[in-house]
Write a protein that holds these residues in place. Structure first.
Motif, mmCIF file in Angstrom:
data_model
loop_
_atom_site.group_PDB
_atom_site.id
_atom_site.type_symbol
_atom_site.label_atom_id
_atom_site.label_comp_id
_atom_site.label_asym_id
_atom_site.label_seq_id
_atom_site.Cartn_x
_atom_site.Cartn_y
_atom_site.Cartn_z
ATOM 1 N N THR A 87 1.898 -9.658 -8.336
ATOM 2 C CA THR A 87 0.839 -10.659 -8.488
ATOM 3 C C THR A 87 0.894 -11.638 -7.308
ATOM 4 O OG1 THR A 87 1.169 -10.494 -10.855
ATOM 5 C CG2 THR A 87 -0.212 -12.290 -10.126
ATOM 6 N N ALA A 88 2.124 -12.084 -6.964
ATOM 7 C CA ALA A 88 2.288 -13.023 -5.849
ATOM 8 C C ALA A 88 1.862 -12.380 -4.525
ATOM 9 C CB ALA A 88 3.746 -13.476 -5.767
ATOM 10 N N LYS A 89 2.164 -11.086 -4.429
ATOM 11 C CA LYS A 89 1.785 -10.362 -3.215
ATOM 12 C C LYS A 89 0.264 -10.335 -3.080
ATOM 13 C CE LYS A 89 2.610 -5.953 -0.930
ATOM 14 N NZ LYS A 89 2.957 -4.560 -1.137
ATOM 15 N N GLY A 90 -0.407 -10.084 -4.211
ATOM 16 C CA GLY A 90 -1.873 -9.999 -4.203
ATOM 17 C C GLY A 90 -2.532 -11.350 -4.012
ATOM 18 N N SER A 91 -2.021 -12.376 -4.685
ATOM 19 C CA SER A 91 -2.714 -13.671 -4.671
ATOM 20 C C SER A 91 -2.234 -14.602 -3.550
ATOM 21 C CB SER A 91 -2.547 -14.375 -6.014
ATOM 22 O OG SER A 91 -1.178 -14.615 -6.243
ATOM 23 N N LEU A 92 -0.936 -14.538 -3.235
ATOM 24 C CA LEU A 92 -0.387 -15.467 -2.234
ATOM 25 C C LEU A 92 -0.078 -14.798 -0.895
ATOM 26 C CD1 LEU A 92 2.263 -17.224 -4.539
ATOM 27 C CD2 LEU A 92 -0.032 -18.037 -4.034
ATOM 28 N N ALA A 105 8.590 -18.958 -4.434
ATOM 29 C CA ALA A 105 7.932 -18.237 -5.533
ATOM 30 C C ALA A 105 8.856 -17.155 -6.081
ATOM 31 C CB ALA A 105 6.619 -17.625 -5.051
ATOM 32 N N GLY A 106 9.573 -16.467 -5.192
ATOM 33 C CA GLY A 106 10.521 -15.431 -5.627
ATOM 34 C C GLY A 106 11.589 -16.018 -6.526
ATOM 35 N N ALA A 107 12.060 -17.201 -6.163
ATOM 36 C CA ALA A 107 13.106 -17.845 -6.969
ATOM 37 C C ALA A 107 12.561 -18.267 -8.327
ATOM 38 C CB ALA A 107 13.643 -19.060 -6.225
ATOM 39 N N GLN A 127 0.789 -19.451 -11.467
ATOM 40 C CA GLN A 127 0.984 -20.906 -11.601
ATOM 41 C C GLN A 127 1.878 -21.444 -10.483
ATOM 42 O OE1 GLN A 127 2.261 -21.618 -15.613
ATOM 43 N NE2 GLN A 127 0.153 -21.621 -16.386
ATOM 44 N N THR A 128 2.871 -20.643 -10.111
ATOM 45 C CA THR A 128 3.750 -21.053 -9.013
ATOM 46 C C THR A 128 2.918 -21.209 -7.738
ATOM 47 O OG1 THR A 128 5.484 -19.774 -10.039
ATOM 48 C CG2 THR A 128 5.895 -20.469 -7.785
ATOM 49 N N GLY A 129 2.050 -20.239 -7.504
ATOM 50 C CA GLY A 129 1.176 -20.290 -6.324
ATOM 51 C C GLY A 129 0.292 -21.526 -6.359
#
Lengths: 266, 260
Positions: free
Chosen positions: A179-184, A93-95, A79-81
């Motif tokens: 997840t962020a690494k994979g999607s963003l 996103a990390g924050a 959702q952040t992405g």
């Protein structure tokens, strides 16, 4: 006219009945908590049982807590992405992931899961013991059901829930990162930079304070309702349902109150 | 000695006990009779302080039970064994652990050797084999559960024993076994007992005195012979109905034996 009078009378009766019931519950609950405080000195009785209970509750709940935390981390990340891509730097996103997990999702989701899982268990166990006269039997043997049955359960929850919350926080953040690494395409360095940029050590304390308060609600309320269950199997069923609902609602209410207090502190 | 003095108790609008008085002298066995739901168990729970009276007093060993503090009532309860209607055994514990929990003396309860011997002794007293100790309540029959309940109640060597419907739900043969057990415990341990029951035949067998609770009041109190001779219509009605049931059961048993 007559109908209006009946409705008014019924309303008065209803309010009266509710007020009496609320006063009754408040009184009983207060006495139960006072009895528990009085029993703190009898650690020889409740401590060994507390560890037994903590082992059962902790091991038994670990998988579901980590699973839910993992999914929460993943969804937060996605959702952040979705919301921030192109508008804010990626390290945000990390924050968002770490702060959401530590301040809100970790403590609340863990507490809600355990309110359902151990809250139902405690209420059903104690309720069954009440209706089959096992609690009376314990009292008739000169033993206190508070120190033998209630305190080990409550303390086990208070011991285990904050620990599980910390595991949930960590799992959510790790899964969120992957997840962020994979999607963003977020790198570890960016994620760490964002997480560290907004992180204050006090945040972890907030998370811990929240989880202790939630743990108290998720254990004391079901224990109280199970301990006072009446009228056979139906009463046990009612106590169990009420325990889960009341504990969950209390956790959500506490969440609002504590968050406001915490924001005030900040 | 146990003294119940003018005890009254009501649950909402339902008056269960209305100025009930009863005295149980040391070494005596008193059977408290009455129809189901009349308040016999409620009266029994007043004796060991599981319930408090709305009015009146309960005196056990010279102590006013409703006025005792938490510690004092725990000490008094260690002198009173309570046999629950359905056993009330702790189902998560083995028979051994259940009986061991009945050893109320702190020093003895922490001594494994004493506890092992005491559990064996209690099982012997209630005619159960030592290997029953390893079983769990779910593995026991109704009669065995009652006997384990009795074993747990006597484990702390109590001065008083309160039996709440010890034979209810049992077949006549098992009921006779329990009645014989109550008699034996009275003779061997010399305890003062109150037996709550609606089984007239069994109560008359074990009791030195019989009291009939009827419509929230004690309607008759005396030796079994005196109660049997009572001209009170309510007493006669209760006794006749229950003795009739006893005769029917005895006839059924005899017929079954003939058939076998």
């Amino acid at each position: 006219m007559a109908r209006r009078a009946t409705i008014t009378l019924d309303l008065r009766r209803l309010v009266g009945r509710w007020s009496l019931r609320a006063a009754d519950h408040t009184g009983r609950f207060t006495f139960l908590v006072l009895d528990m405080l009085r029993g703190v000195a009898e650690w020889r009785i409740y401590l060994p049982r507390t560890f037994e209970q903590a082992q059962q509750v902790g091991y038994g709940s670990l998988f579901i807590v980590l699973l839910v935390a993992g999914f929460a981390g993943a969804v937060t990340s996605l959702q952040t992405g979705y919301q921030f891509t192109g508008t804010l730097p990626l390290y945000y996103a990390g924050a968002v992931i770490s702060e959401s997990m530590i301040l809100e999702l970790g403590p609340v989701l863990t507490a809600l899961i355990l309110a359902g899982r151990i809250g139902a268990r405690y209420a059903a166990e104690l309720g069954s013991m009440r209706v089959t006269e096992q609690i009376d039997a314990l009292e008739s043997l000169g033993r206190s059901p508070i120190t033998h049955l209630l305190m080990p359960r409550v303390f086990a929850g208070i011991l285990v829930i904050p620990a599980l919350t910390m595991f949930a926080n960590a799992t959510g953040i790790v899964v969120g990162f992957f997840t962020a690494k994979g999607s963003l395409g977020l790198t570890y360095a960016d994620f760490e930079y964002g997480a560290r940029y907004f992180f204050r050590p006090l945040d972890l304390w907030y998370s811990l304070v929240k989880s202790y308060c939630f743990a108290a609600a998720a254990t004391v309320i079901p224990c109280y309702l199970g301990f006072n269950a009446q009228q056979g199997a139906e009463g046990v069923g009612r106590a169990t349902t009420t325990a889960v609902v009341s504990a969950s609602v209390s956790i959500l209410l506490l969440d609002v109150v504590i968050t406001q207090l915490l924001l005030g502190v900040k | 000695m146990i003294q119940v003095i003018n005890v009254s108790k009501r649950f909402l609008h339902n008056i269960v006990l209305d100025g009930v008085s009863l005295e149980v002298r040391d070494g005596e066995t008193v059977a408290l009779l009455g129809p189901s739901g009349v308040g016999k168990s409620v009266l029994l729970k007043h004796i060991n302080g599981l319930m408090k009276p709305d009015a009146g007093d309960v005196i056990v060993d010279g102590l006013s039970v409703p006025r005792l503090k938490r510690k004092e009532i725990q000490q008094l309860r260690s002198k009173i064994g309570y046999v629950f209607q359905y056993g009330a055994l702790f189902d998560s514990m083995s028979v051994y652990e259940n009986i061991r929990l009945g050893i109320t003396d702190e020093t003895c309860a922490n001594d494994d050797g004493y506890c092992n011997d005491r559990v064996k002794e209690c099982l012997r007293l209630v005619n159960l084999a030592p290997d029953v100790a390893e079983k769990y309540p779910a593995e026991l029959s109704g009669g065995m559960k009652k006997r384990v309940g009795i074993a747990r109640a006597i484990a702390g060597a109590p001065k008083y024993l309160l039996y709440d419907e010890p034979t209810s739900g049992l077949d006549p043969v098992n009921a006779d076994v329990i009645d014989a057990l109550i008699e034996r415990l009275r003779d061997e341990l010399g305890v003062t007992s109150v037996v709550v029951s609606h089984d007239v035949r069994g109560s008359f067998r074990v009791a030195d005195r019989v009291a009939l609770l009827w419509q929230a009041k004690i309607r008759a109190d005396g030796t079994p012979e005196q109660v049997l001779a009572s001209q009170d219509a309510a007493v006669q009605q209760f006794l006749e109905r229950d003795l009739e049931m006893g005769l029917i059961q005895a006839e059924g048993e005899a017929r079954a034996k003939r058939g076998a």
